[in-house]
Write a protein that holds these residues in place. Structure first.
Motif, PDB file in Angstrom:
ATOM      1  N   LEU A   1      48.211  88.960  -2.882  1.00  0.00           N
ATOM      2  CA  LEU A   1      48.695  90.330  -3.070  1.00  0.00           C
ATOM      3  C   LEU A   1      48.378  90.861  -4.460  1.00  0.00           C
TER       4      LEU A   1
ATOM      5  N   LEU B   1      54.917  94.752   0.825  1.00  0.00           N
ATOM      6  CA  LEU B   1      53.562  94.208   0.886  1.00  0.00           C
ATOM      7  C   LEU B   1      53.419  93.134   1.951  1.00  0.00           C
ATOM      8  N   SER B   2      54.475  92.357   2.153  1.00  0.00           N
ATOM      9  CA  SER B   2      54.461  91.304   3.152  1.00  0.00           C
ATOM     10  C   SER B   2      55.880  90.825   3.376  1.00  0.00           C
TER      11      SER B   2
ATOM     12  N   SER C   1      57.779  90.390   0.018  1.00  0.00           N
ATOM     13  CA  SER C   1      56.925  90.658  -1.128  1.00  0.00           C
ATOM     14  C   SER C   1      56.961  92.163  -1.358  1.00  0.00           C
TER      15      SER C   1
ATOM     16  N   CYS D   1      49.544  90.113   5.092  1.00  0.00           N
ATOM     17  CA  CYS D   1      49.292  91.092   4.039  1.00  0.00           C
ATOM     18  C   CYS D   1      49.202  92.470   4.696  1.00  0.00           C
TER      19      CYS D   1
END
Length: 169
Positions: free
Chosen positions: A27, A160-161, A62, A11
């Motif tokens: 998330l 985000l990831s 993500s 994350c």
């Protein structure tokens, strides 16, 4: 005996590592903490993964996408992070699902979505669409909209990831 490939991602907000199956649930909490409700704005939590006819892919991104972002920007982003080799053509394609909500796709007989389309006119919760890069030896991705928010994202596209490097013997 072959071991199963473990797909995990970190994350980018809290630096904790999660399995692919749980990272998006995690998330959502961070996004909900960050958003300031604004009914006129839209944003989307999106999972991008390599398309596979069998099972789940260990490769994923993500993303938090602002509704004003054009699909062209998402195309450039995907090229920069995963795909670009020498300027091949690409396209976002309408899903084969006939039960989809009325949206920008309805105005085009072709399955291809124009790159000038804003995310807010093409994306919605639970949408699964295809993205293809290079029509010679095609790389296909599946884009899944996991959540829709009535708020702007921090930037046009926020990473985000993504999966950690895989341990493939």
């Amino acid at each position: 005996m072959m071991s199963k490939i473990k797909s995990e991602g970190v994350c980018f907000y809290c630096q904790k590592k999660f399995k692919k199956a749980g990272i998006h649930r995690h998330l959502k909490k961070h996004i909900e903490e960050r958003i300031i409700q604004n009914a006129t704005a839209k944003s989307y939590l999106v999972k991008v993964e390599t398309a596979r006819a069998w099972g789940s892919s260990p490769y994923f991104l993500s993303l938090w996408i602002n509704g004003e972002t054009k699909m062209e920007e998402l195309d450039y982003f995907l090229r920069a992070i995963w795909l670009e080799c020498c300027g091949h053509l690409s396209s976002f394609k309408k899903p084969n699902n006939t039960n989809m909500r009325s949206n920008m796709f309805d105005f085009f007989e072709e399955k291809e979505l124009p790159m000038s389309t804003k995310a807010k006119n093409a994306l919605y919760k639970d949408l699964k669409m295809e993205y293809d890069y290079d029509f010679g030896s095609t790389t296909s991705l599946q884009i899944t909209v996991l959540e829709e928010y009535a708020a702007k994202a921090d930037e046009n596209i926020v990473l985000l990831s993504r999966n950690e490097p895989l341990n493939i013997p």
